[in-house]
Scaffold this active site. Structure first.
Site, PDB file in Angstrom:
ATOM      1  N   HIS A 123       0.869  -1.185   0.000  1.00 46.10           N
ATOM      2  CA  HIS A 123       0.000   0.000   0.000  1.00 46.10           C
ATOM      3  C   HIS A 123       0.905   1.235   0.000  1.00 46.10           C
ATOM      4  O   HIS A 123       2.012   1.186   0.553  1.00 46.10           O
ATOM      5  CB  HIS A 123      -0.838  -0.057   1.287  1.00 46.10           C
ATOM      6  N   ASP A 200       3.285  -4.129   8.149  1.00 43.58           N
ATOM      7  CA  ASP A 200       2.053  -3.356   7.971  1.00 43.58           C
ATOM      8  C   ASP A 200       0.901  -4.305   8.250  1.00 43.58           C
ATOM      9  O   ASP A 200       0.595  -5.191   7.443  1.00 43.58           O
ATOM     10  CB  ASP A 200       2.014  -2.806   6.535  1.00 43.58           C
ATOM     11  N   GLN A 203      -4.370  -4.892   7.249  1.00 44.92           N
ATOM     12  CA  GLN A 203      -5.365  -5.868   6.792  1.00 44.92           C
ATOM     13  C   GLN A 203      -5.233  -7.204   7.528  1.00 44.92           C
ATOM     14  O   GLN A 203      -5.917  -8.167   7.178  1.00 44.92           O
ATOM     15  CB  GLN A 203      -5.212  -6.105   5.279  1.00 44.92           C
ATOM     16  N   LYS A 226     -10.265  -0.243  10.751  1.00 43.33           N
ATOM     17  CA  LYS A 226     -10.480  -1.486  10.001  1.00 43.33           C
ATOM     18  C   LYS A 226     -10.813  -2.646  10.945  1.00 43.33           C
ATOM     19  O   LYS A 226     -10.981  -3.787  10.510  1.00 43.33           O
ATOM     20  CB  LYS A 226      -9.235  -1.809   9.170  1.00 43.33           C
ATOM     21  N   CYS A 366      -4.663   2.385  -3.628  1.00 43.68           N
ATOM     22  CA  CYS A 366      -3.407   2.919  -3.061  1.00 43.68           C
ATOM     23  C   CYS A 366      -2.258   1.931  -3.268  1.00 43.68           C
ATOM     24  O   CYS A 366      -1.430   1.742  -2.372  1.00 43.68           O
ATOM     25  CB  CYS A 366      -3.550   3.249  -1.582  1.00 43.68           C
TER      26      CYS A 366
HETATM   27  N1  PMP Z   1      -1.740  -0.662   4.611  1.00 47.75           N
HETATM   28  C1  PMP Z   1      -2.708  -1.417   4.082  1.00 47.75           C
HETATM   29  C2  PMP Z   1      -2.379  -2.817   3.617  1.00 47.75           C
HETATM   30  C3  PMP Z   1      -3.999  -0.897   3.957  1.00 47.75           C
HETATM   31  O1  PMP Z   1      -4.972  -1.638   3.414  1.00 47.75           O
HETATM   32  C4  PMP Z   1      -4.258   0.420   4.425  1.00 47.75           C
HETATM   33  C5  PMP Z   1      -5.641   1.032   4.312  1.00 47.75           C
HETATM   34  N2  PMP Z   1      -6.267   0.833   3.090  1.00 47.75           N
HETATM   35  C6  PMP Z   1      -3.206   1.147   4.982  1.00 47.75           C
HETATM   36  C7  PMP Z   1      -1.962   0.569   5.059  1.00 47.75           C
HETATM   37  C8  PMP Z   1      -3.395   2.547   5.470  1.00 47.75           C
HETATM   38  O2  PMP Z   1      -4.286   2.613   6.519  1.00 47.75           O
HETATM   39  P1  PMP Z   1      -4.837   4.017   7.023  1.00 47.75           P
HETATM   40  O3  PMP Z   1      -5.367   4.725   5.803  1.00 47.75           O
HETATM   41  O4  PMP Z   1      -5.914   3.657   7.982  1.00 47.75           O
HETATM   42  O5  PMP Z   1      -3.699   4.749   7.649  1.00 47.75           O
END
Ligand code: PMP
Length: 412
Positions: A123, A200, A203, A226, A366
């Site tokens: 991401h 990270d 998920q 999440k 993203c």
């Molecule tokens: N890493 C992953 C794998 C994600 O799916 C996301 C959110 N889509 C993020 C990081 C970023 O999370 P946040 O926007 O809540 O900071």
């Protein structure tokens, strides 16, 4: 177990509504999940009864708010099996936590010529902080590639991680491909080369049991929203010795020990990393979300989501002109399923599905370098949580078939 017998739906007000005159099938859980009333009630209780700023107050409300906040920290500690509550830093979210590590550990430890290794499925939150750090420091950013099946290629990781590597930063679960990465093996490889590993967990933590000591990660970031907490709260886990050794991220109130005209000293961890008034209600809500998750049971969540994937993935793959990205085998797939209908833009697909009450996301998620790798600019993405049902899955499949019919795409 029959997924149509769902004990949880009644707890989620947002899931019990109709959209566009249709039953809502909320399948955008990778973006954010819905909140149970228990979490919403915890917020109401906090603001009704305990609202005060934390730590320095001696009055009763301040003491109660401090207790609520620090209890939430302990719940997080237990939930991910950190060895101490001092290793739990409250952040704004996963992005904030990853930026914190890049700006502190990265700033302090990366030299020209060093290497930072990430994967191609990251991401942007776990890509851009390292890309910019590498640029700033004259370091090299390297990517671990995918297997043909869409999994992280461990053999490639072994080639990419060398004695020049200082940081390995990899997602625990892909938000596009629906794959779980071998984070524990990567941690071992990183440590053999003297590098730190950053996970990270955005998920992963909401969907499966996570034990940071077993994974042996050095830093691990995730977002509350999440996993059913309020938005704007997240967690960075860091090993105690590393957190003590790195500089603060932001300066201001709460994070200091002593301040003089020309010099200041810092509070102990975790407070050194929590400058200014924090999202106290958010932390309390996160604690309530953890209580709820523990009530359901993380093993049960894994099982429920796997049952849904086993049910829906083959049905989706079987629809002509639908391409599913990532592994085609349900056993290798989490509840995040990216797909396209040939000849249709994913935004049109998502709009058409919404007309049938099905909420999915469309875009690059993203993860633009991954999209390039897959040879697409965007995909649609259906993502499941434990509260979803086979009825939601059927609604998705039927809506895709109807969309194909409407746009006159191939055979249905
Ligand atoms: N890493 C992953 C794998 C994600 O799916 C996301 C959110 N889509 C993020 C990081 C970023 O999370 P946040 O926007 O809540 O900071």
């Amino acid at each position: 177990m029959d997924n149509n017998t769902n004990n949880y739906l009644a707890d989620f007000p947002a899931l019990n509504q109709r959209v566009n005159d249709e039953r809502l099938a909320y399948l955008d859980n990778a973006a954010t999940v819905q909140r149970p009333r228990q979490v919403i009630q915890a917020l109401v209780n906090f603001y009704d009864q305990d609202n005060a700023n934390v730590h320095r107050g001696v009055h009763t409300l301040a003491e109660r708010a401090t207790k609520d906040y620090e209890e939430a920290r302990k719940k997080v500690q237990k939930f991910i099996n950190a060895s101490s509550a001092n290793e739990i830093i409250f952040t704004k979210g996963c992005t904030d936590g990853l930026n914190l590590v890049a700006a502190t550990y990265g700033e302090q430890n990366i030299q020209p010529g060093d290497e930072i290794v990430i994967s191609i499925m990251e991401h942007h939150s776990n890509l851009i902080p390292w890309q910019q750090l590498a640029k700033e420091k004259g370091a090299t950013l390297k990517y671990i590639e995918l297997t043909p099946d869409g999994e992280l290629d461990l053999a490639d990781a072994k080639k990419k991680i060398t004695d020049k590597t200082k940081i390995v930063a990899v997602t625990h679960t892909s938000n596009v491909l629906g794959t779980v990465t071998p984070l524990k093996e990567l941690a071992t490889i990183a440590h053999q080369h003297g590098a730190v590993i950053v996970g990270d967990g955005a998920q992963a933590v909401p969907h499966m049991p996570v034990d940071v000591q077993d994974l042996d990660v050095d830093f691990y970031a995730f977002s509350g929203h999440k996993m059913m907490s309020p938005m704007g709260i997240g967690v960075l886990y860091g090993k105690e010795n590393l957190l003590r050794a790195i500089p603060p991220y932001q300066y201001g109130g709460e994070m200091i020990n002593d301040v003089h005209r020309d010099e200041s000293t810092w509070a102990d961890i975790p407070f050194k990393f929590e400058a200014g008034t924090q999202n106290i209600a958010g932390a309390v809500g996160l604690g309530a979300a953890i209580d709820y998750l523990n009530g359901v049971g993380m093993d049960r969540i894994v099982q429920k989501e796997q049952e849904l994937v086993n049910y829906v993935l083959p049905k989706l793959i079987a629809i002509p002109d639908v391409e599913v990205y990532g592994p085609q085998s349900p056993a290798k797939h989490t509840g995040v399923i990216a797909f396209n209908i040939k000849g249709l833009h994913p935004h049109d697909v998502a709009t058409a599905l919404d007309m049938d009450g099905v909420a999915v996301r469309a875009g690059h998620h993203c993860a633009q370098p991954l999209m390039e790798d897959l040879g697409v600019t965007a995909t649609a993405r259906a993502s499941f949580y434990f509260y979803n049902t086979k009825e939601d899955a059927d609604q998705l499949i039927n809506a895709i078939k109807e969309t194909k019919e409407f746009f006159n795409i191939g055979t249905i």
